[in-house]
Design an enzyme around this catalytic site. Sequence first.
Site, PDB file in Angstrom:
ATOM      1  N   CYS A 271     -26.030  15.575  10.393  1.00 13.59           N
ATOM      2  CA  CYS A 271     -26.157  16.973  10.818  1.00 13.59           C
ATOM      3  C   CYS A 271     -25.859  17.979   9.716  1.00 13.59           C
ATOM      4  O   CYS A 271     -26.748  18.710   9.281  1.00 13.59           O
ATOM      5  CB  CYS A 271     -25.232  17.231  12.008  1.00 13.59           C
ATOM      6  SG  CYS A 271     -25.718  16.317  13.479  1.00 13.59           S
TER       7      CYS A 271
HETATM    8  N1  LIG Z   1     -25.751  11.727  15.326  1.00 12.08           N
HETATM    9  C1  LIG Z   1     -25.197  12.869  15.661  1.00 12.08           C
HETATM   10  O1  LIG Z   1     -23.976  13.033  15.578  1.00 12.08           O
HETATM   11  C2  LIG Z   1     -26.019  14.027  16.184  1.00 12.08           C
HETATM   12  C3  LIG Z   1     -25.363  15.072  16.828  1.00 12.08           C
HETATM   13  C4  LIG Z   1     -26.096  16.125  17.318  1.00 12.08           C
HETATM   14  C5  LIG Z   1     -27.474  16.150  17.142  1.00 12.08           C
HETATM   15  N2  LIG Z   1     -28.087  15.132  16.480  1.00 12.08           N
HETATM   16  C6  LIG Z   1     -29.541  15.208  16.345  1.00 12.08           C
HETATM   17  O2  LIG Z   1     -30.119  14.365  17.337  1.00 12.08           O
HETATM   18  C7  LIG Z   1     -31.320  13.756  16.840  1.00 12.08           C
HETATM   19  C8  LIG Z   1     -31.200  12.250  16.927  1.00 12.08           C
HETATM   20  O3  LIG Z   1     -30.141  11.828  16.090  1.00 12.08           O
HETATM   21  P1  LIG Z   1     -29.463  10.411  16.229  1.00 12.08           P
HETATM   22  O4  LIG Z   1     -28.215  10.477  15.418  1.00 12.08           O
HETATM   23  O5  LIG Z   1     -29.376  10.010  17.650  1.00 12.08           O
HETATM   24  O6  LIG Z   1     -30.542   9.509  15.482  1.00 12.08           O
HETATM   25  P2  LIG Z   1     -30.635   7.895  15.547  1.00 12.08           P
HETATM   26  O7  LIG Z   1     -31.381   7.497  14.335  1.00 12.08           O
HETATM   27  O8  LIG Z   1     -29.285   7.320  15.816  1.00 12.08           O
HETATM   28  O9  LIG Z   1     -31.520   7.620  16.838  1.00 12.08           O
HETATM   29  C9  LIG Z   1     -32.856   7.941  16.933  1.00 12.08           C
HETATM   30  C10 LIG Z   1     -33.570   6.810  17.649  1.00 12.08           C
HETATM   31  O10 LIG Z   1     -34.918   7.197  17.875  1.00 12.08           O
HETATM   32  C11 LIG Z   1     -35.729   6.051  17.690  1.00 12.08           C
HETATM   33  N3  LIG Z   1     -37.094   6.528  17.471  1.00 12.08           N
HETATM   34  C12 LIG Z   1     -37.666   7.016  16.359  1.00 12.08           C
HETATM   35  N4  LIG Z   1     -38.932   7.395  16.610  1.00 12.08           N
HETATM   36  C13 LIG Z   1     -39.162   7.144  17.903  1.00 12.08           C
HETATM   37  C14 LIG Z   1     -40.280   7.319  18.763  1.00 12.08           C
HETATM   38  N5  LIG Z   1     -41.417   7.862  18.318  1.00 12.08           N
HETATM   39  N6  LIG Z   1     -40.175   6.935  20.036  1.00 12.08           N
HETATM   40  C15 LIG Z   1     -39.013   6.403  20.510  1.00 12.08           C
HETATM   41  N7  LIG Z   1     -37.928   6.206  19.749  1.00 12.08           N
HETATM   42  C16 LIG Z   1     -37.994   6.586  18.467  1.00 12.08           C
HETATM   43  C17 LIG Z   1     -35.100   5.318  16.541  1.00 12.08           C
HETATM   44  O11 LIG Z   1     -35.472   3.967  16.496  1.00 12.08           O
HETATM   45  C18 LIG Z   1     -33.605   5.515  16.839  1.00 12.08           C
HETATM   46  O12 LIG Z   1     -33.083   4.486  17.643  1.00 12.08           O
HETATM   47  C19 LIG Z   1     -31.484  14.286  15.425  1.00 12.08           C
HETATM   48  O13 LIG Z   1     -32.295  15.427  15.464  1.00 12.08           O
HETATM   49  C20 LIG Z   1     -30.086  14.688  15.028  1.00 12.08           C
HETATM   50  O14 LIG Z   1     -30.071  15.711  14.051  1.00 12.08           O
HETATM   51  C21 LIG Z   1     -27.395  14.056  16.024  1.00 12.08           C
END
Ligand SMILES: NC(=O)c1ccc[n+]([C@@H]2O[C@H](COP(=O)([O-])OP(=O)(O)OC[C@H]3O[C@@H](n4cnc5c(N)ncnc54)[C@H](O)[C@@H]3O)[C@@H](O)[C@H]2O)c1
Length: 432
Positions: A271
């Site tokens: 983030c």
């Molecule tokens: N990790 C954090 O602490 C956090 C906190 C707040 C917001 N975010 C935001 O949330 C979003 C997701 O982050 P995250 O940390 O969960 O990422 P992540 O990589 O842990 O999870 C994303 C998942 O989406 C899957 N994926 C990718 N393309 C896909 C598709 N087309 N269809 C289905 N699944 C698909 C991936 O395989 C993965 O498992 C990002 O925008 C991030 O900036 C993350």
Amino acid sequence: MQDVCRRFEEKQALLGVLGLGYVGLPLAVSYAKAGFKVLGFEVDQTKADAINRGESYIIDVDAQELAAAVAAGTLEATTDFERLSEVDSVNICVPTPLGKTRDPDISYIQSAVASIVPALHKGMVVILESTTYPGTTEEVILPELAATGLEVGRDFFLAFSPERVDPGNATYNTVNIPKVVGGVTDACTEVASCLYGQVMDTVVPVSSVRVAETVKLLENTFRSVNIGLVNEIALMCSAMDIDVWEVIDGAATKPFGFMPFYPGPGLGGHCIPIDPFYLSWKAKQAGSEARFIDLAGQVNSFMPRHVLNLVTEALNQREKSVKGSRVLVVGVAYKPGIDDVRESPALDILELLTGRGARAAWYDSHVPALPAGISGEKLTEWTTGSLGDFDAVVVVTPHPDLDHDLLLAAGPVVIDTRNALKGKTGDNIVRL
Ligand SMILES: NC(=O)c1ccc[n+]([C@@H]2O[C@H](COP(=O)([O-])OP(=O)(O)OC[C@H]3O[C@@H](n4cnc5c(N)ncnc54)[C@H](O)[C@@H]3O)[C@@H](O)[C@H]2O)c1
């Protein structure tokens, strides 16, 4: 619209979550715990299989709760995106990284939307939760969904709601962090709020999608800029031989008008190092400068190099060079208590050390392996003997279970980038 809300209120709706990572899996389990049937969509077959076996791979998702939901038939994961036609709603929780030129990479959102388009149906609710630049929902997603001939706000509902989860935080989780929601139309905001209202403690509707998108970017820009400021203060204090940690503790005694931020070895995680650049990229397109964001980025990205300078100086004092010295990096996750190494400054520090010819090693009780492309010998034993072999130890991420006394007793110079050794004294401690 009333019919859609009623299905949520009566828990009749089947809820879809697309992308089952750090954000999507906790959300899916929270929905299931609230009494909904949930269908999770993942491109990664190993993750879908793990969920369907009742196994959690996310630190904040309780394995027993997940297993119970799977066993009860309320949570299922699939890689079959045609099944999107079965769900009443879908939360998009896919990654939003930066590209090689540090521009937003929204390709995961685009491919998620491409899989939703053929399944879009009357009454369906689509909510983007991935962090992104203002305008993504209306400029990128809406045209694709509207091209089906269905009308937004009447036939389907589109909203943005930023995910604010903080992995490893024992107090705040998906359910008790207030949920900001902005829809493309008022009806979209209402329907999305109705869905979240069944699960979240507090729902905060805002007047537009763009406001909701920008809320998240302000939050993370606020952190990036304040960390940049305190990192710069740390560099100044270092030059003037002043203990920055004591300065911050002193300032934090003021009961109003000051909020402590702490210096460190550099930003990490999915983030704070990334999100501000989503805002600055879009703002620059609108002719607006993002000076604080750029400056904070410069200061924060210099910090791993500052750590290397501290290591170099500490070894020099002991008549040693970086080249050939054994240097241990302690903690490669980007923050204490978690196993996530994305954007971790420890990886930069390992690369810098290796680049200078050090024999770099790493230790982390939470992380099993380094990501591809980063080299360093893994230390598995935390003993006086194993630690005593090193010329210098750099504490980058102190997990709660770290035995500091053993580290200090082992003897090598310790470069403490997080004030993990607060209150300890010794000739072999160098504080950032
Ligand atoms: N990790 C954090 O602490 C956090 C906190 C707040 C917001 N975010 C935001 O949330 C979003 C997701 O982050 P995250 O940390 O969960 O990422 P992540 O990589 O842990 O999870 C994303 C998942 O989406 C899957 N994926 C990718 N393309 C896909 C598709 N087309 N269809 C289905 N699944 C698909 C991936 O395989 C993965 O498992 C990002 O925008 C991030 O900036 C993350």
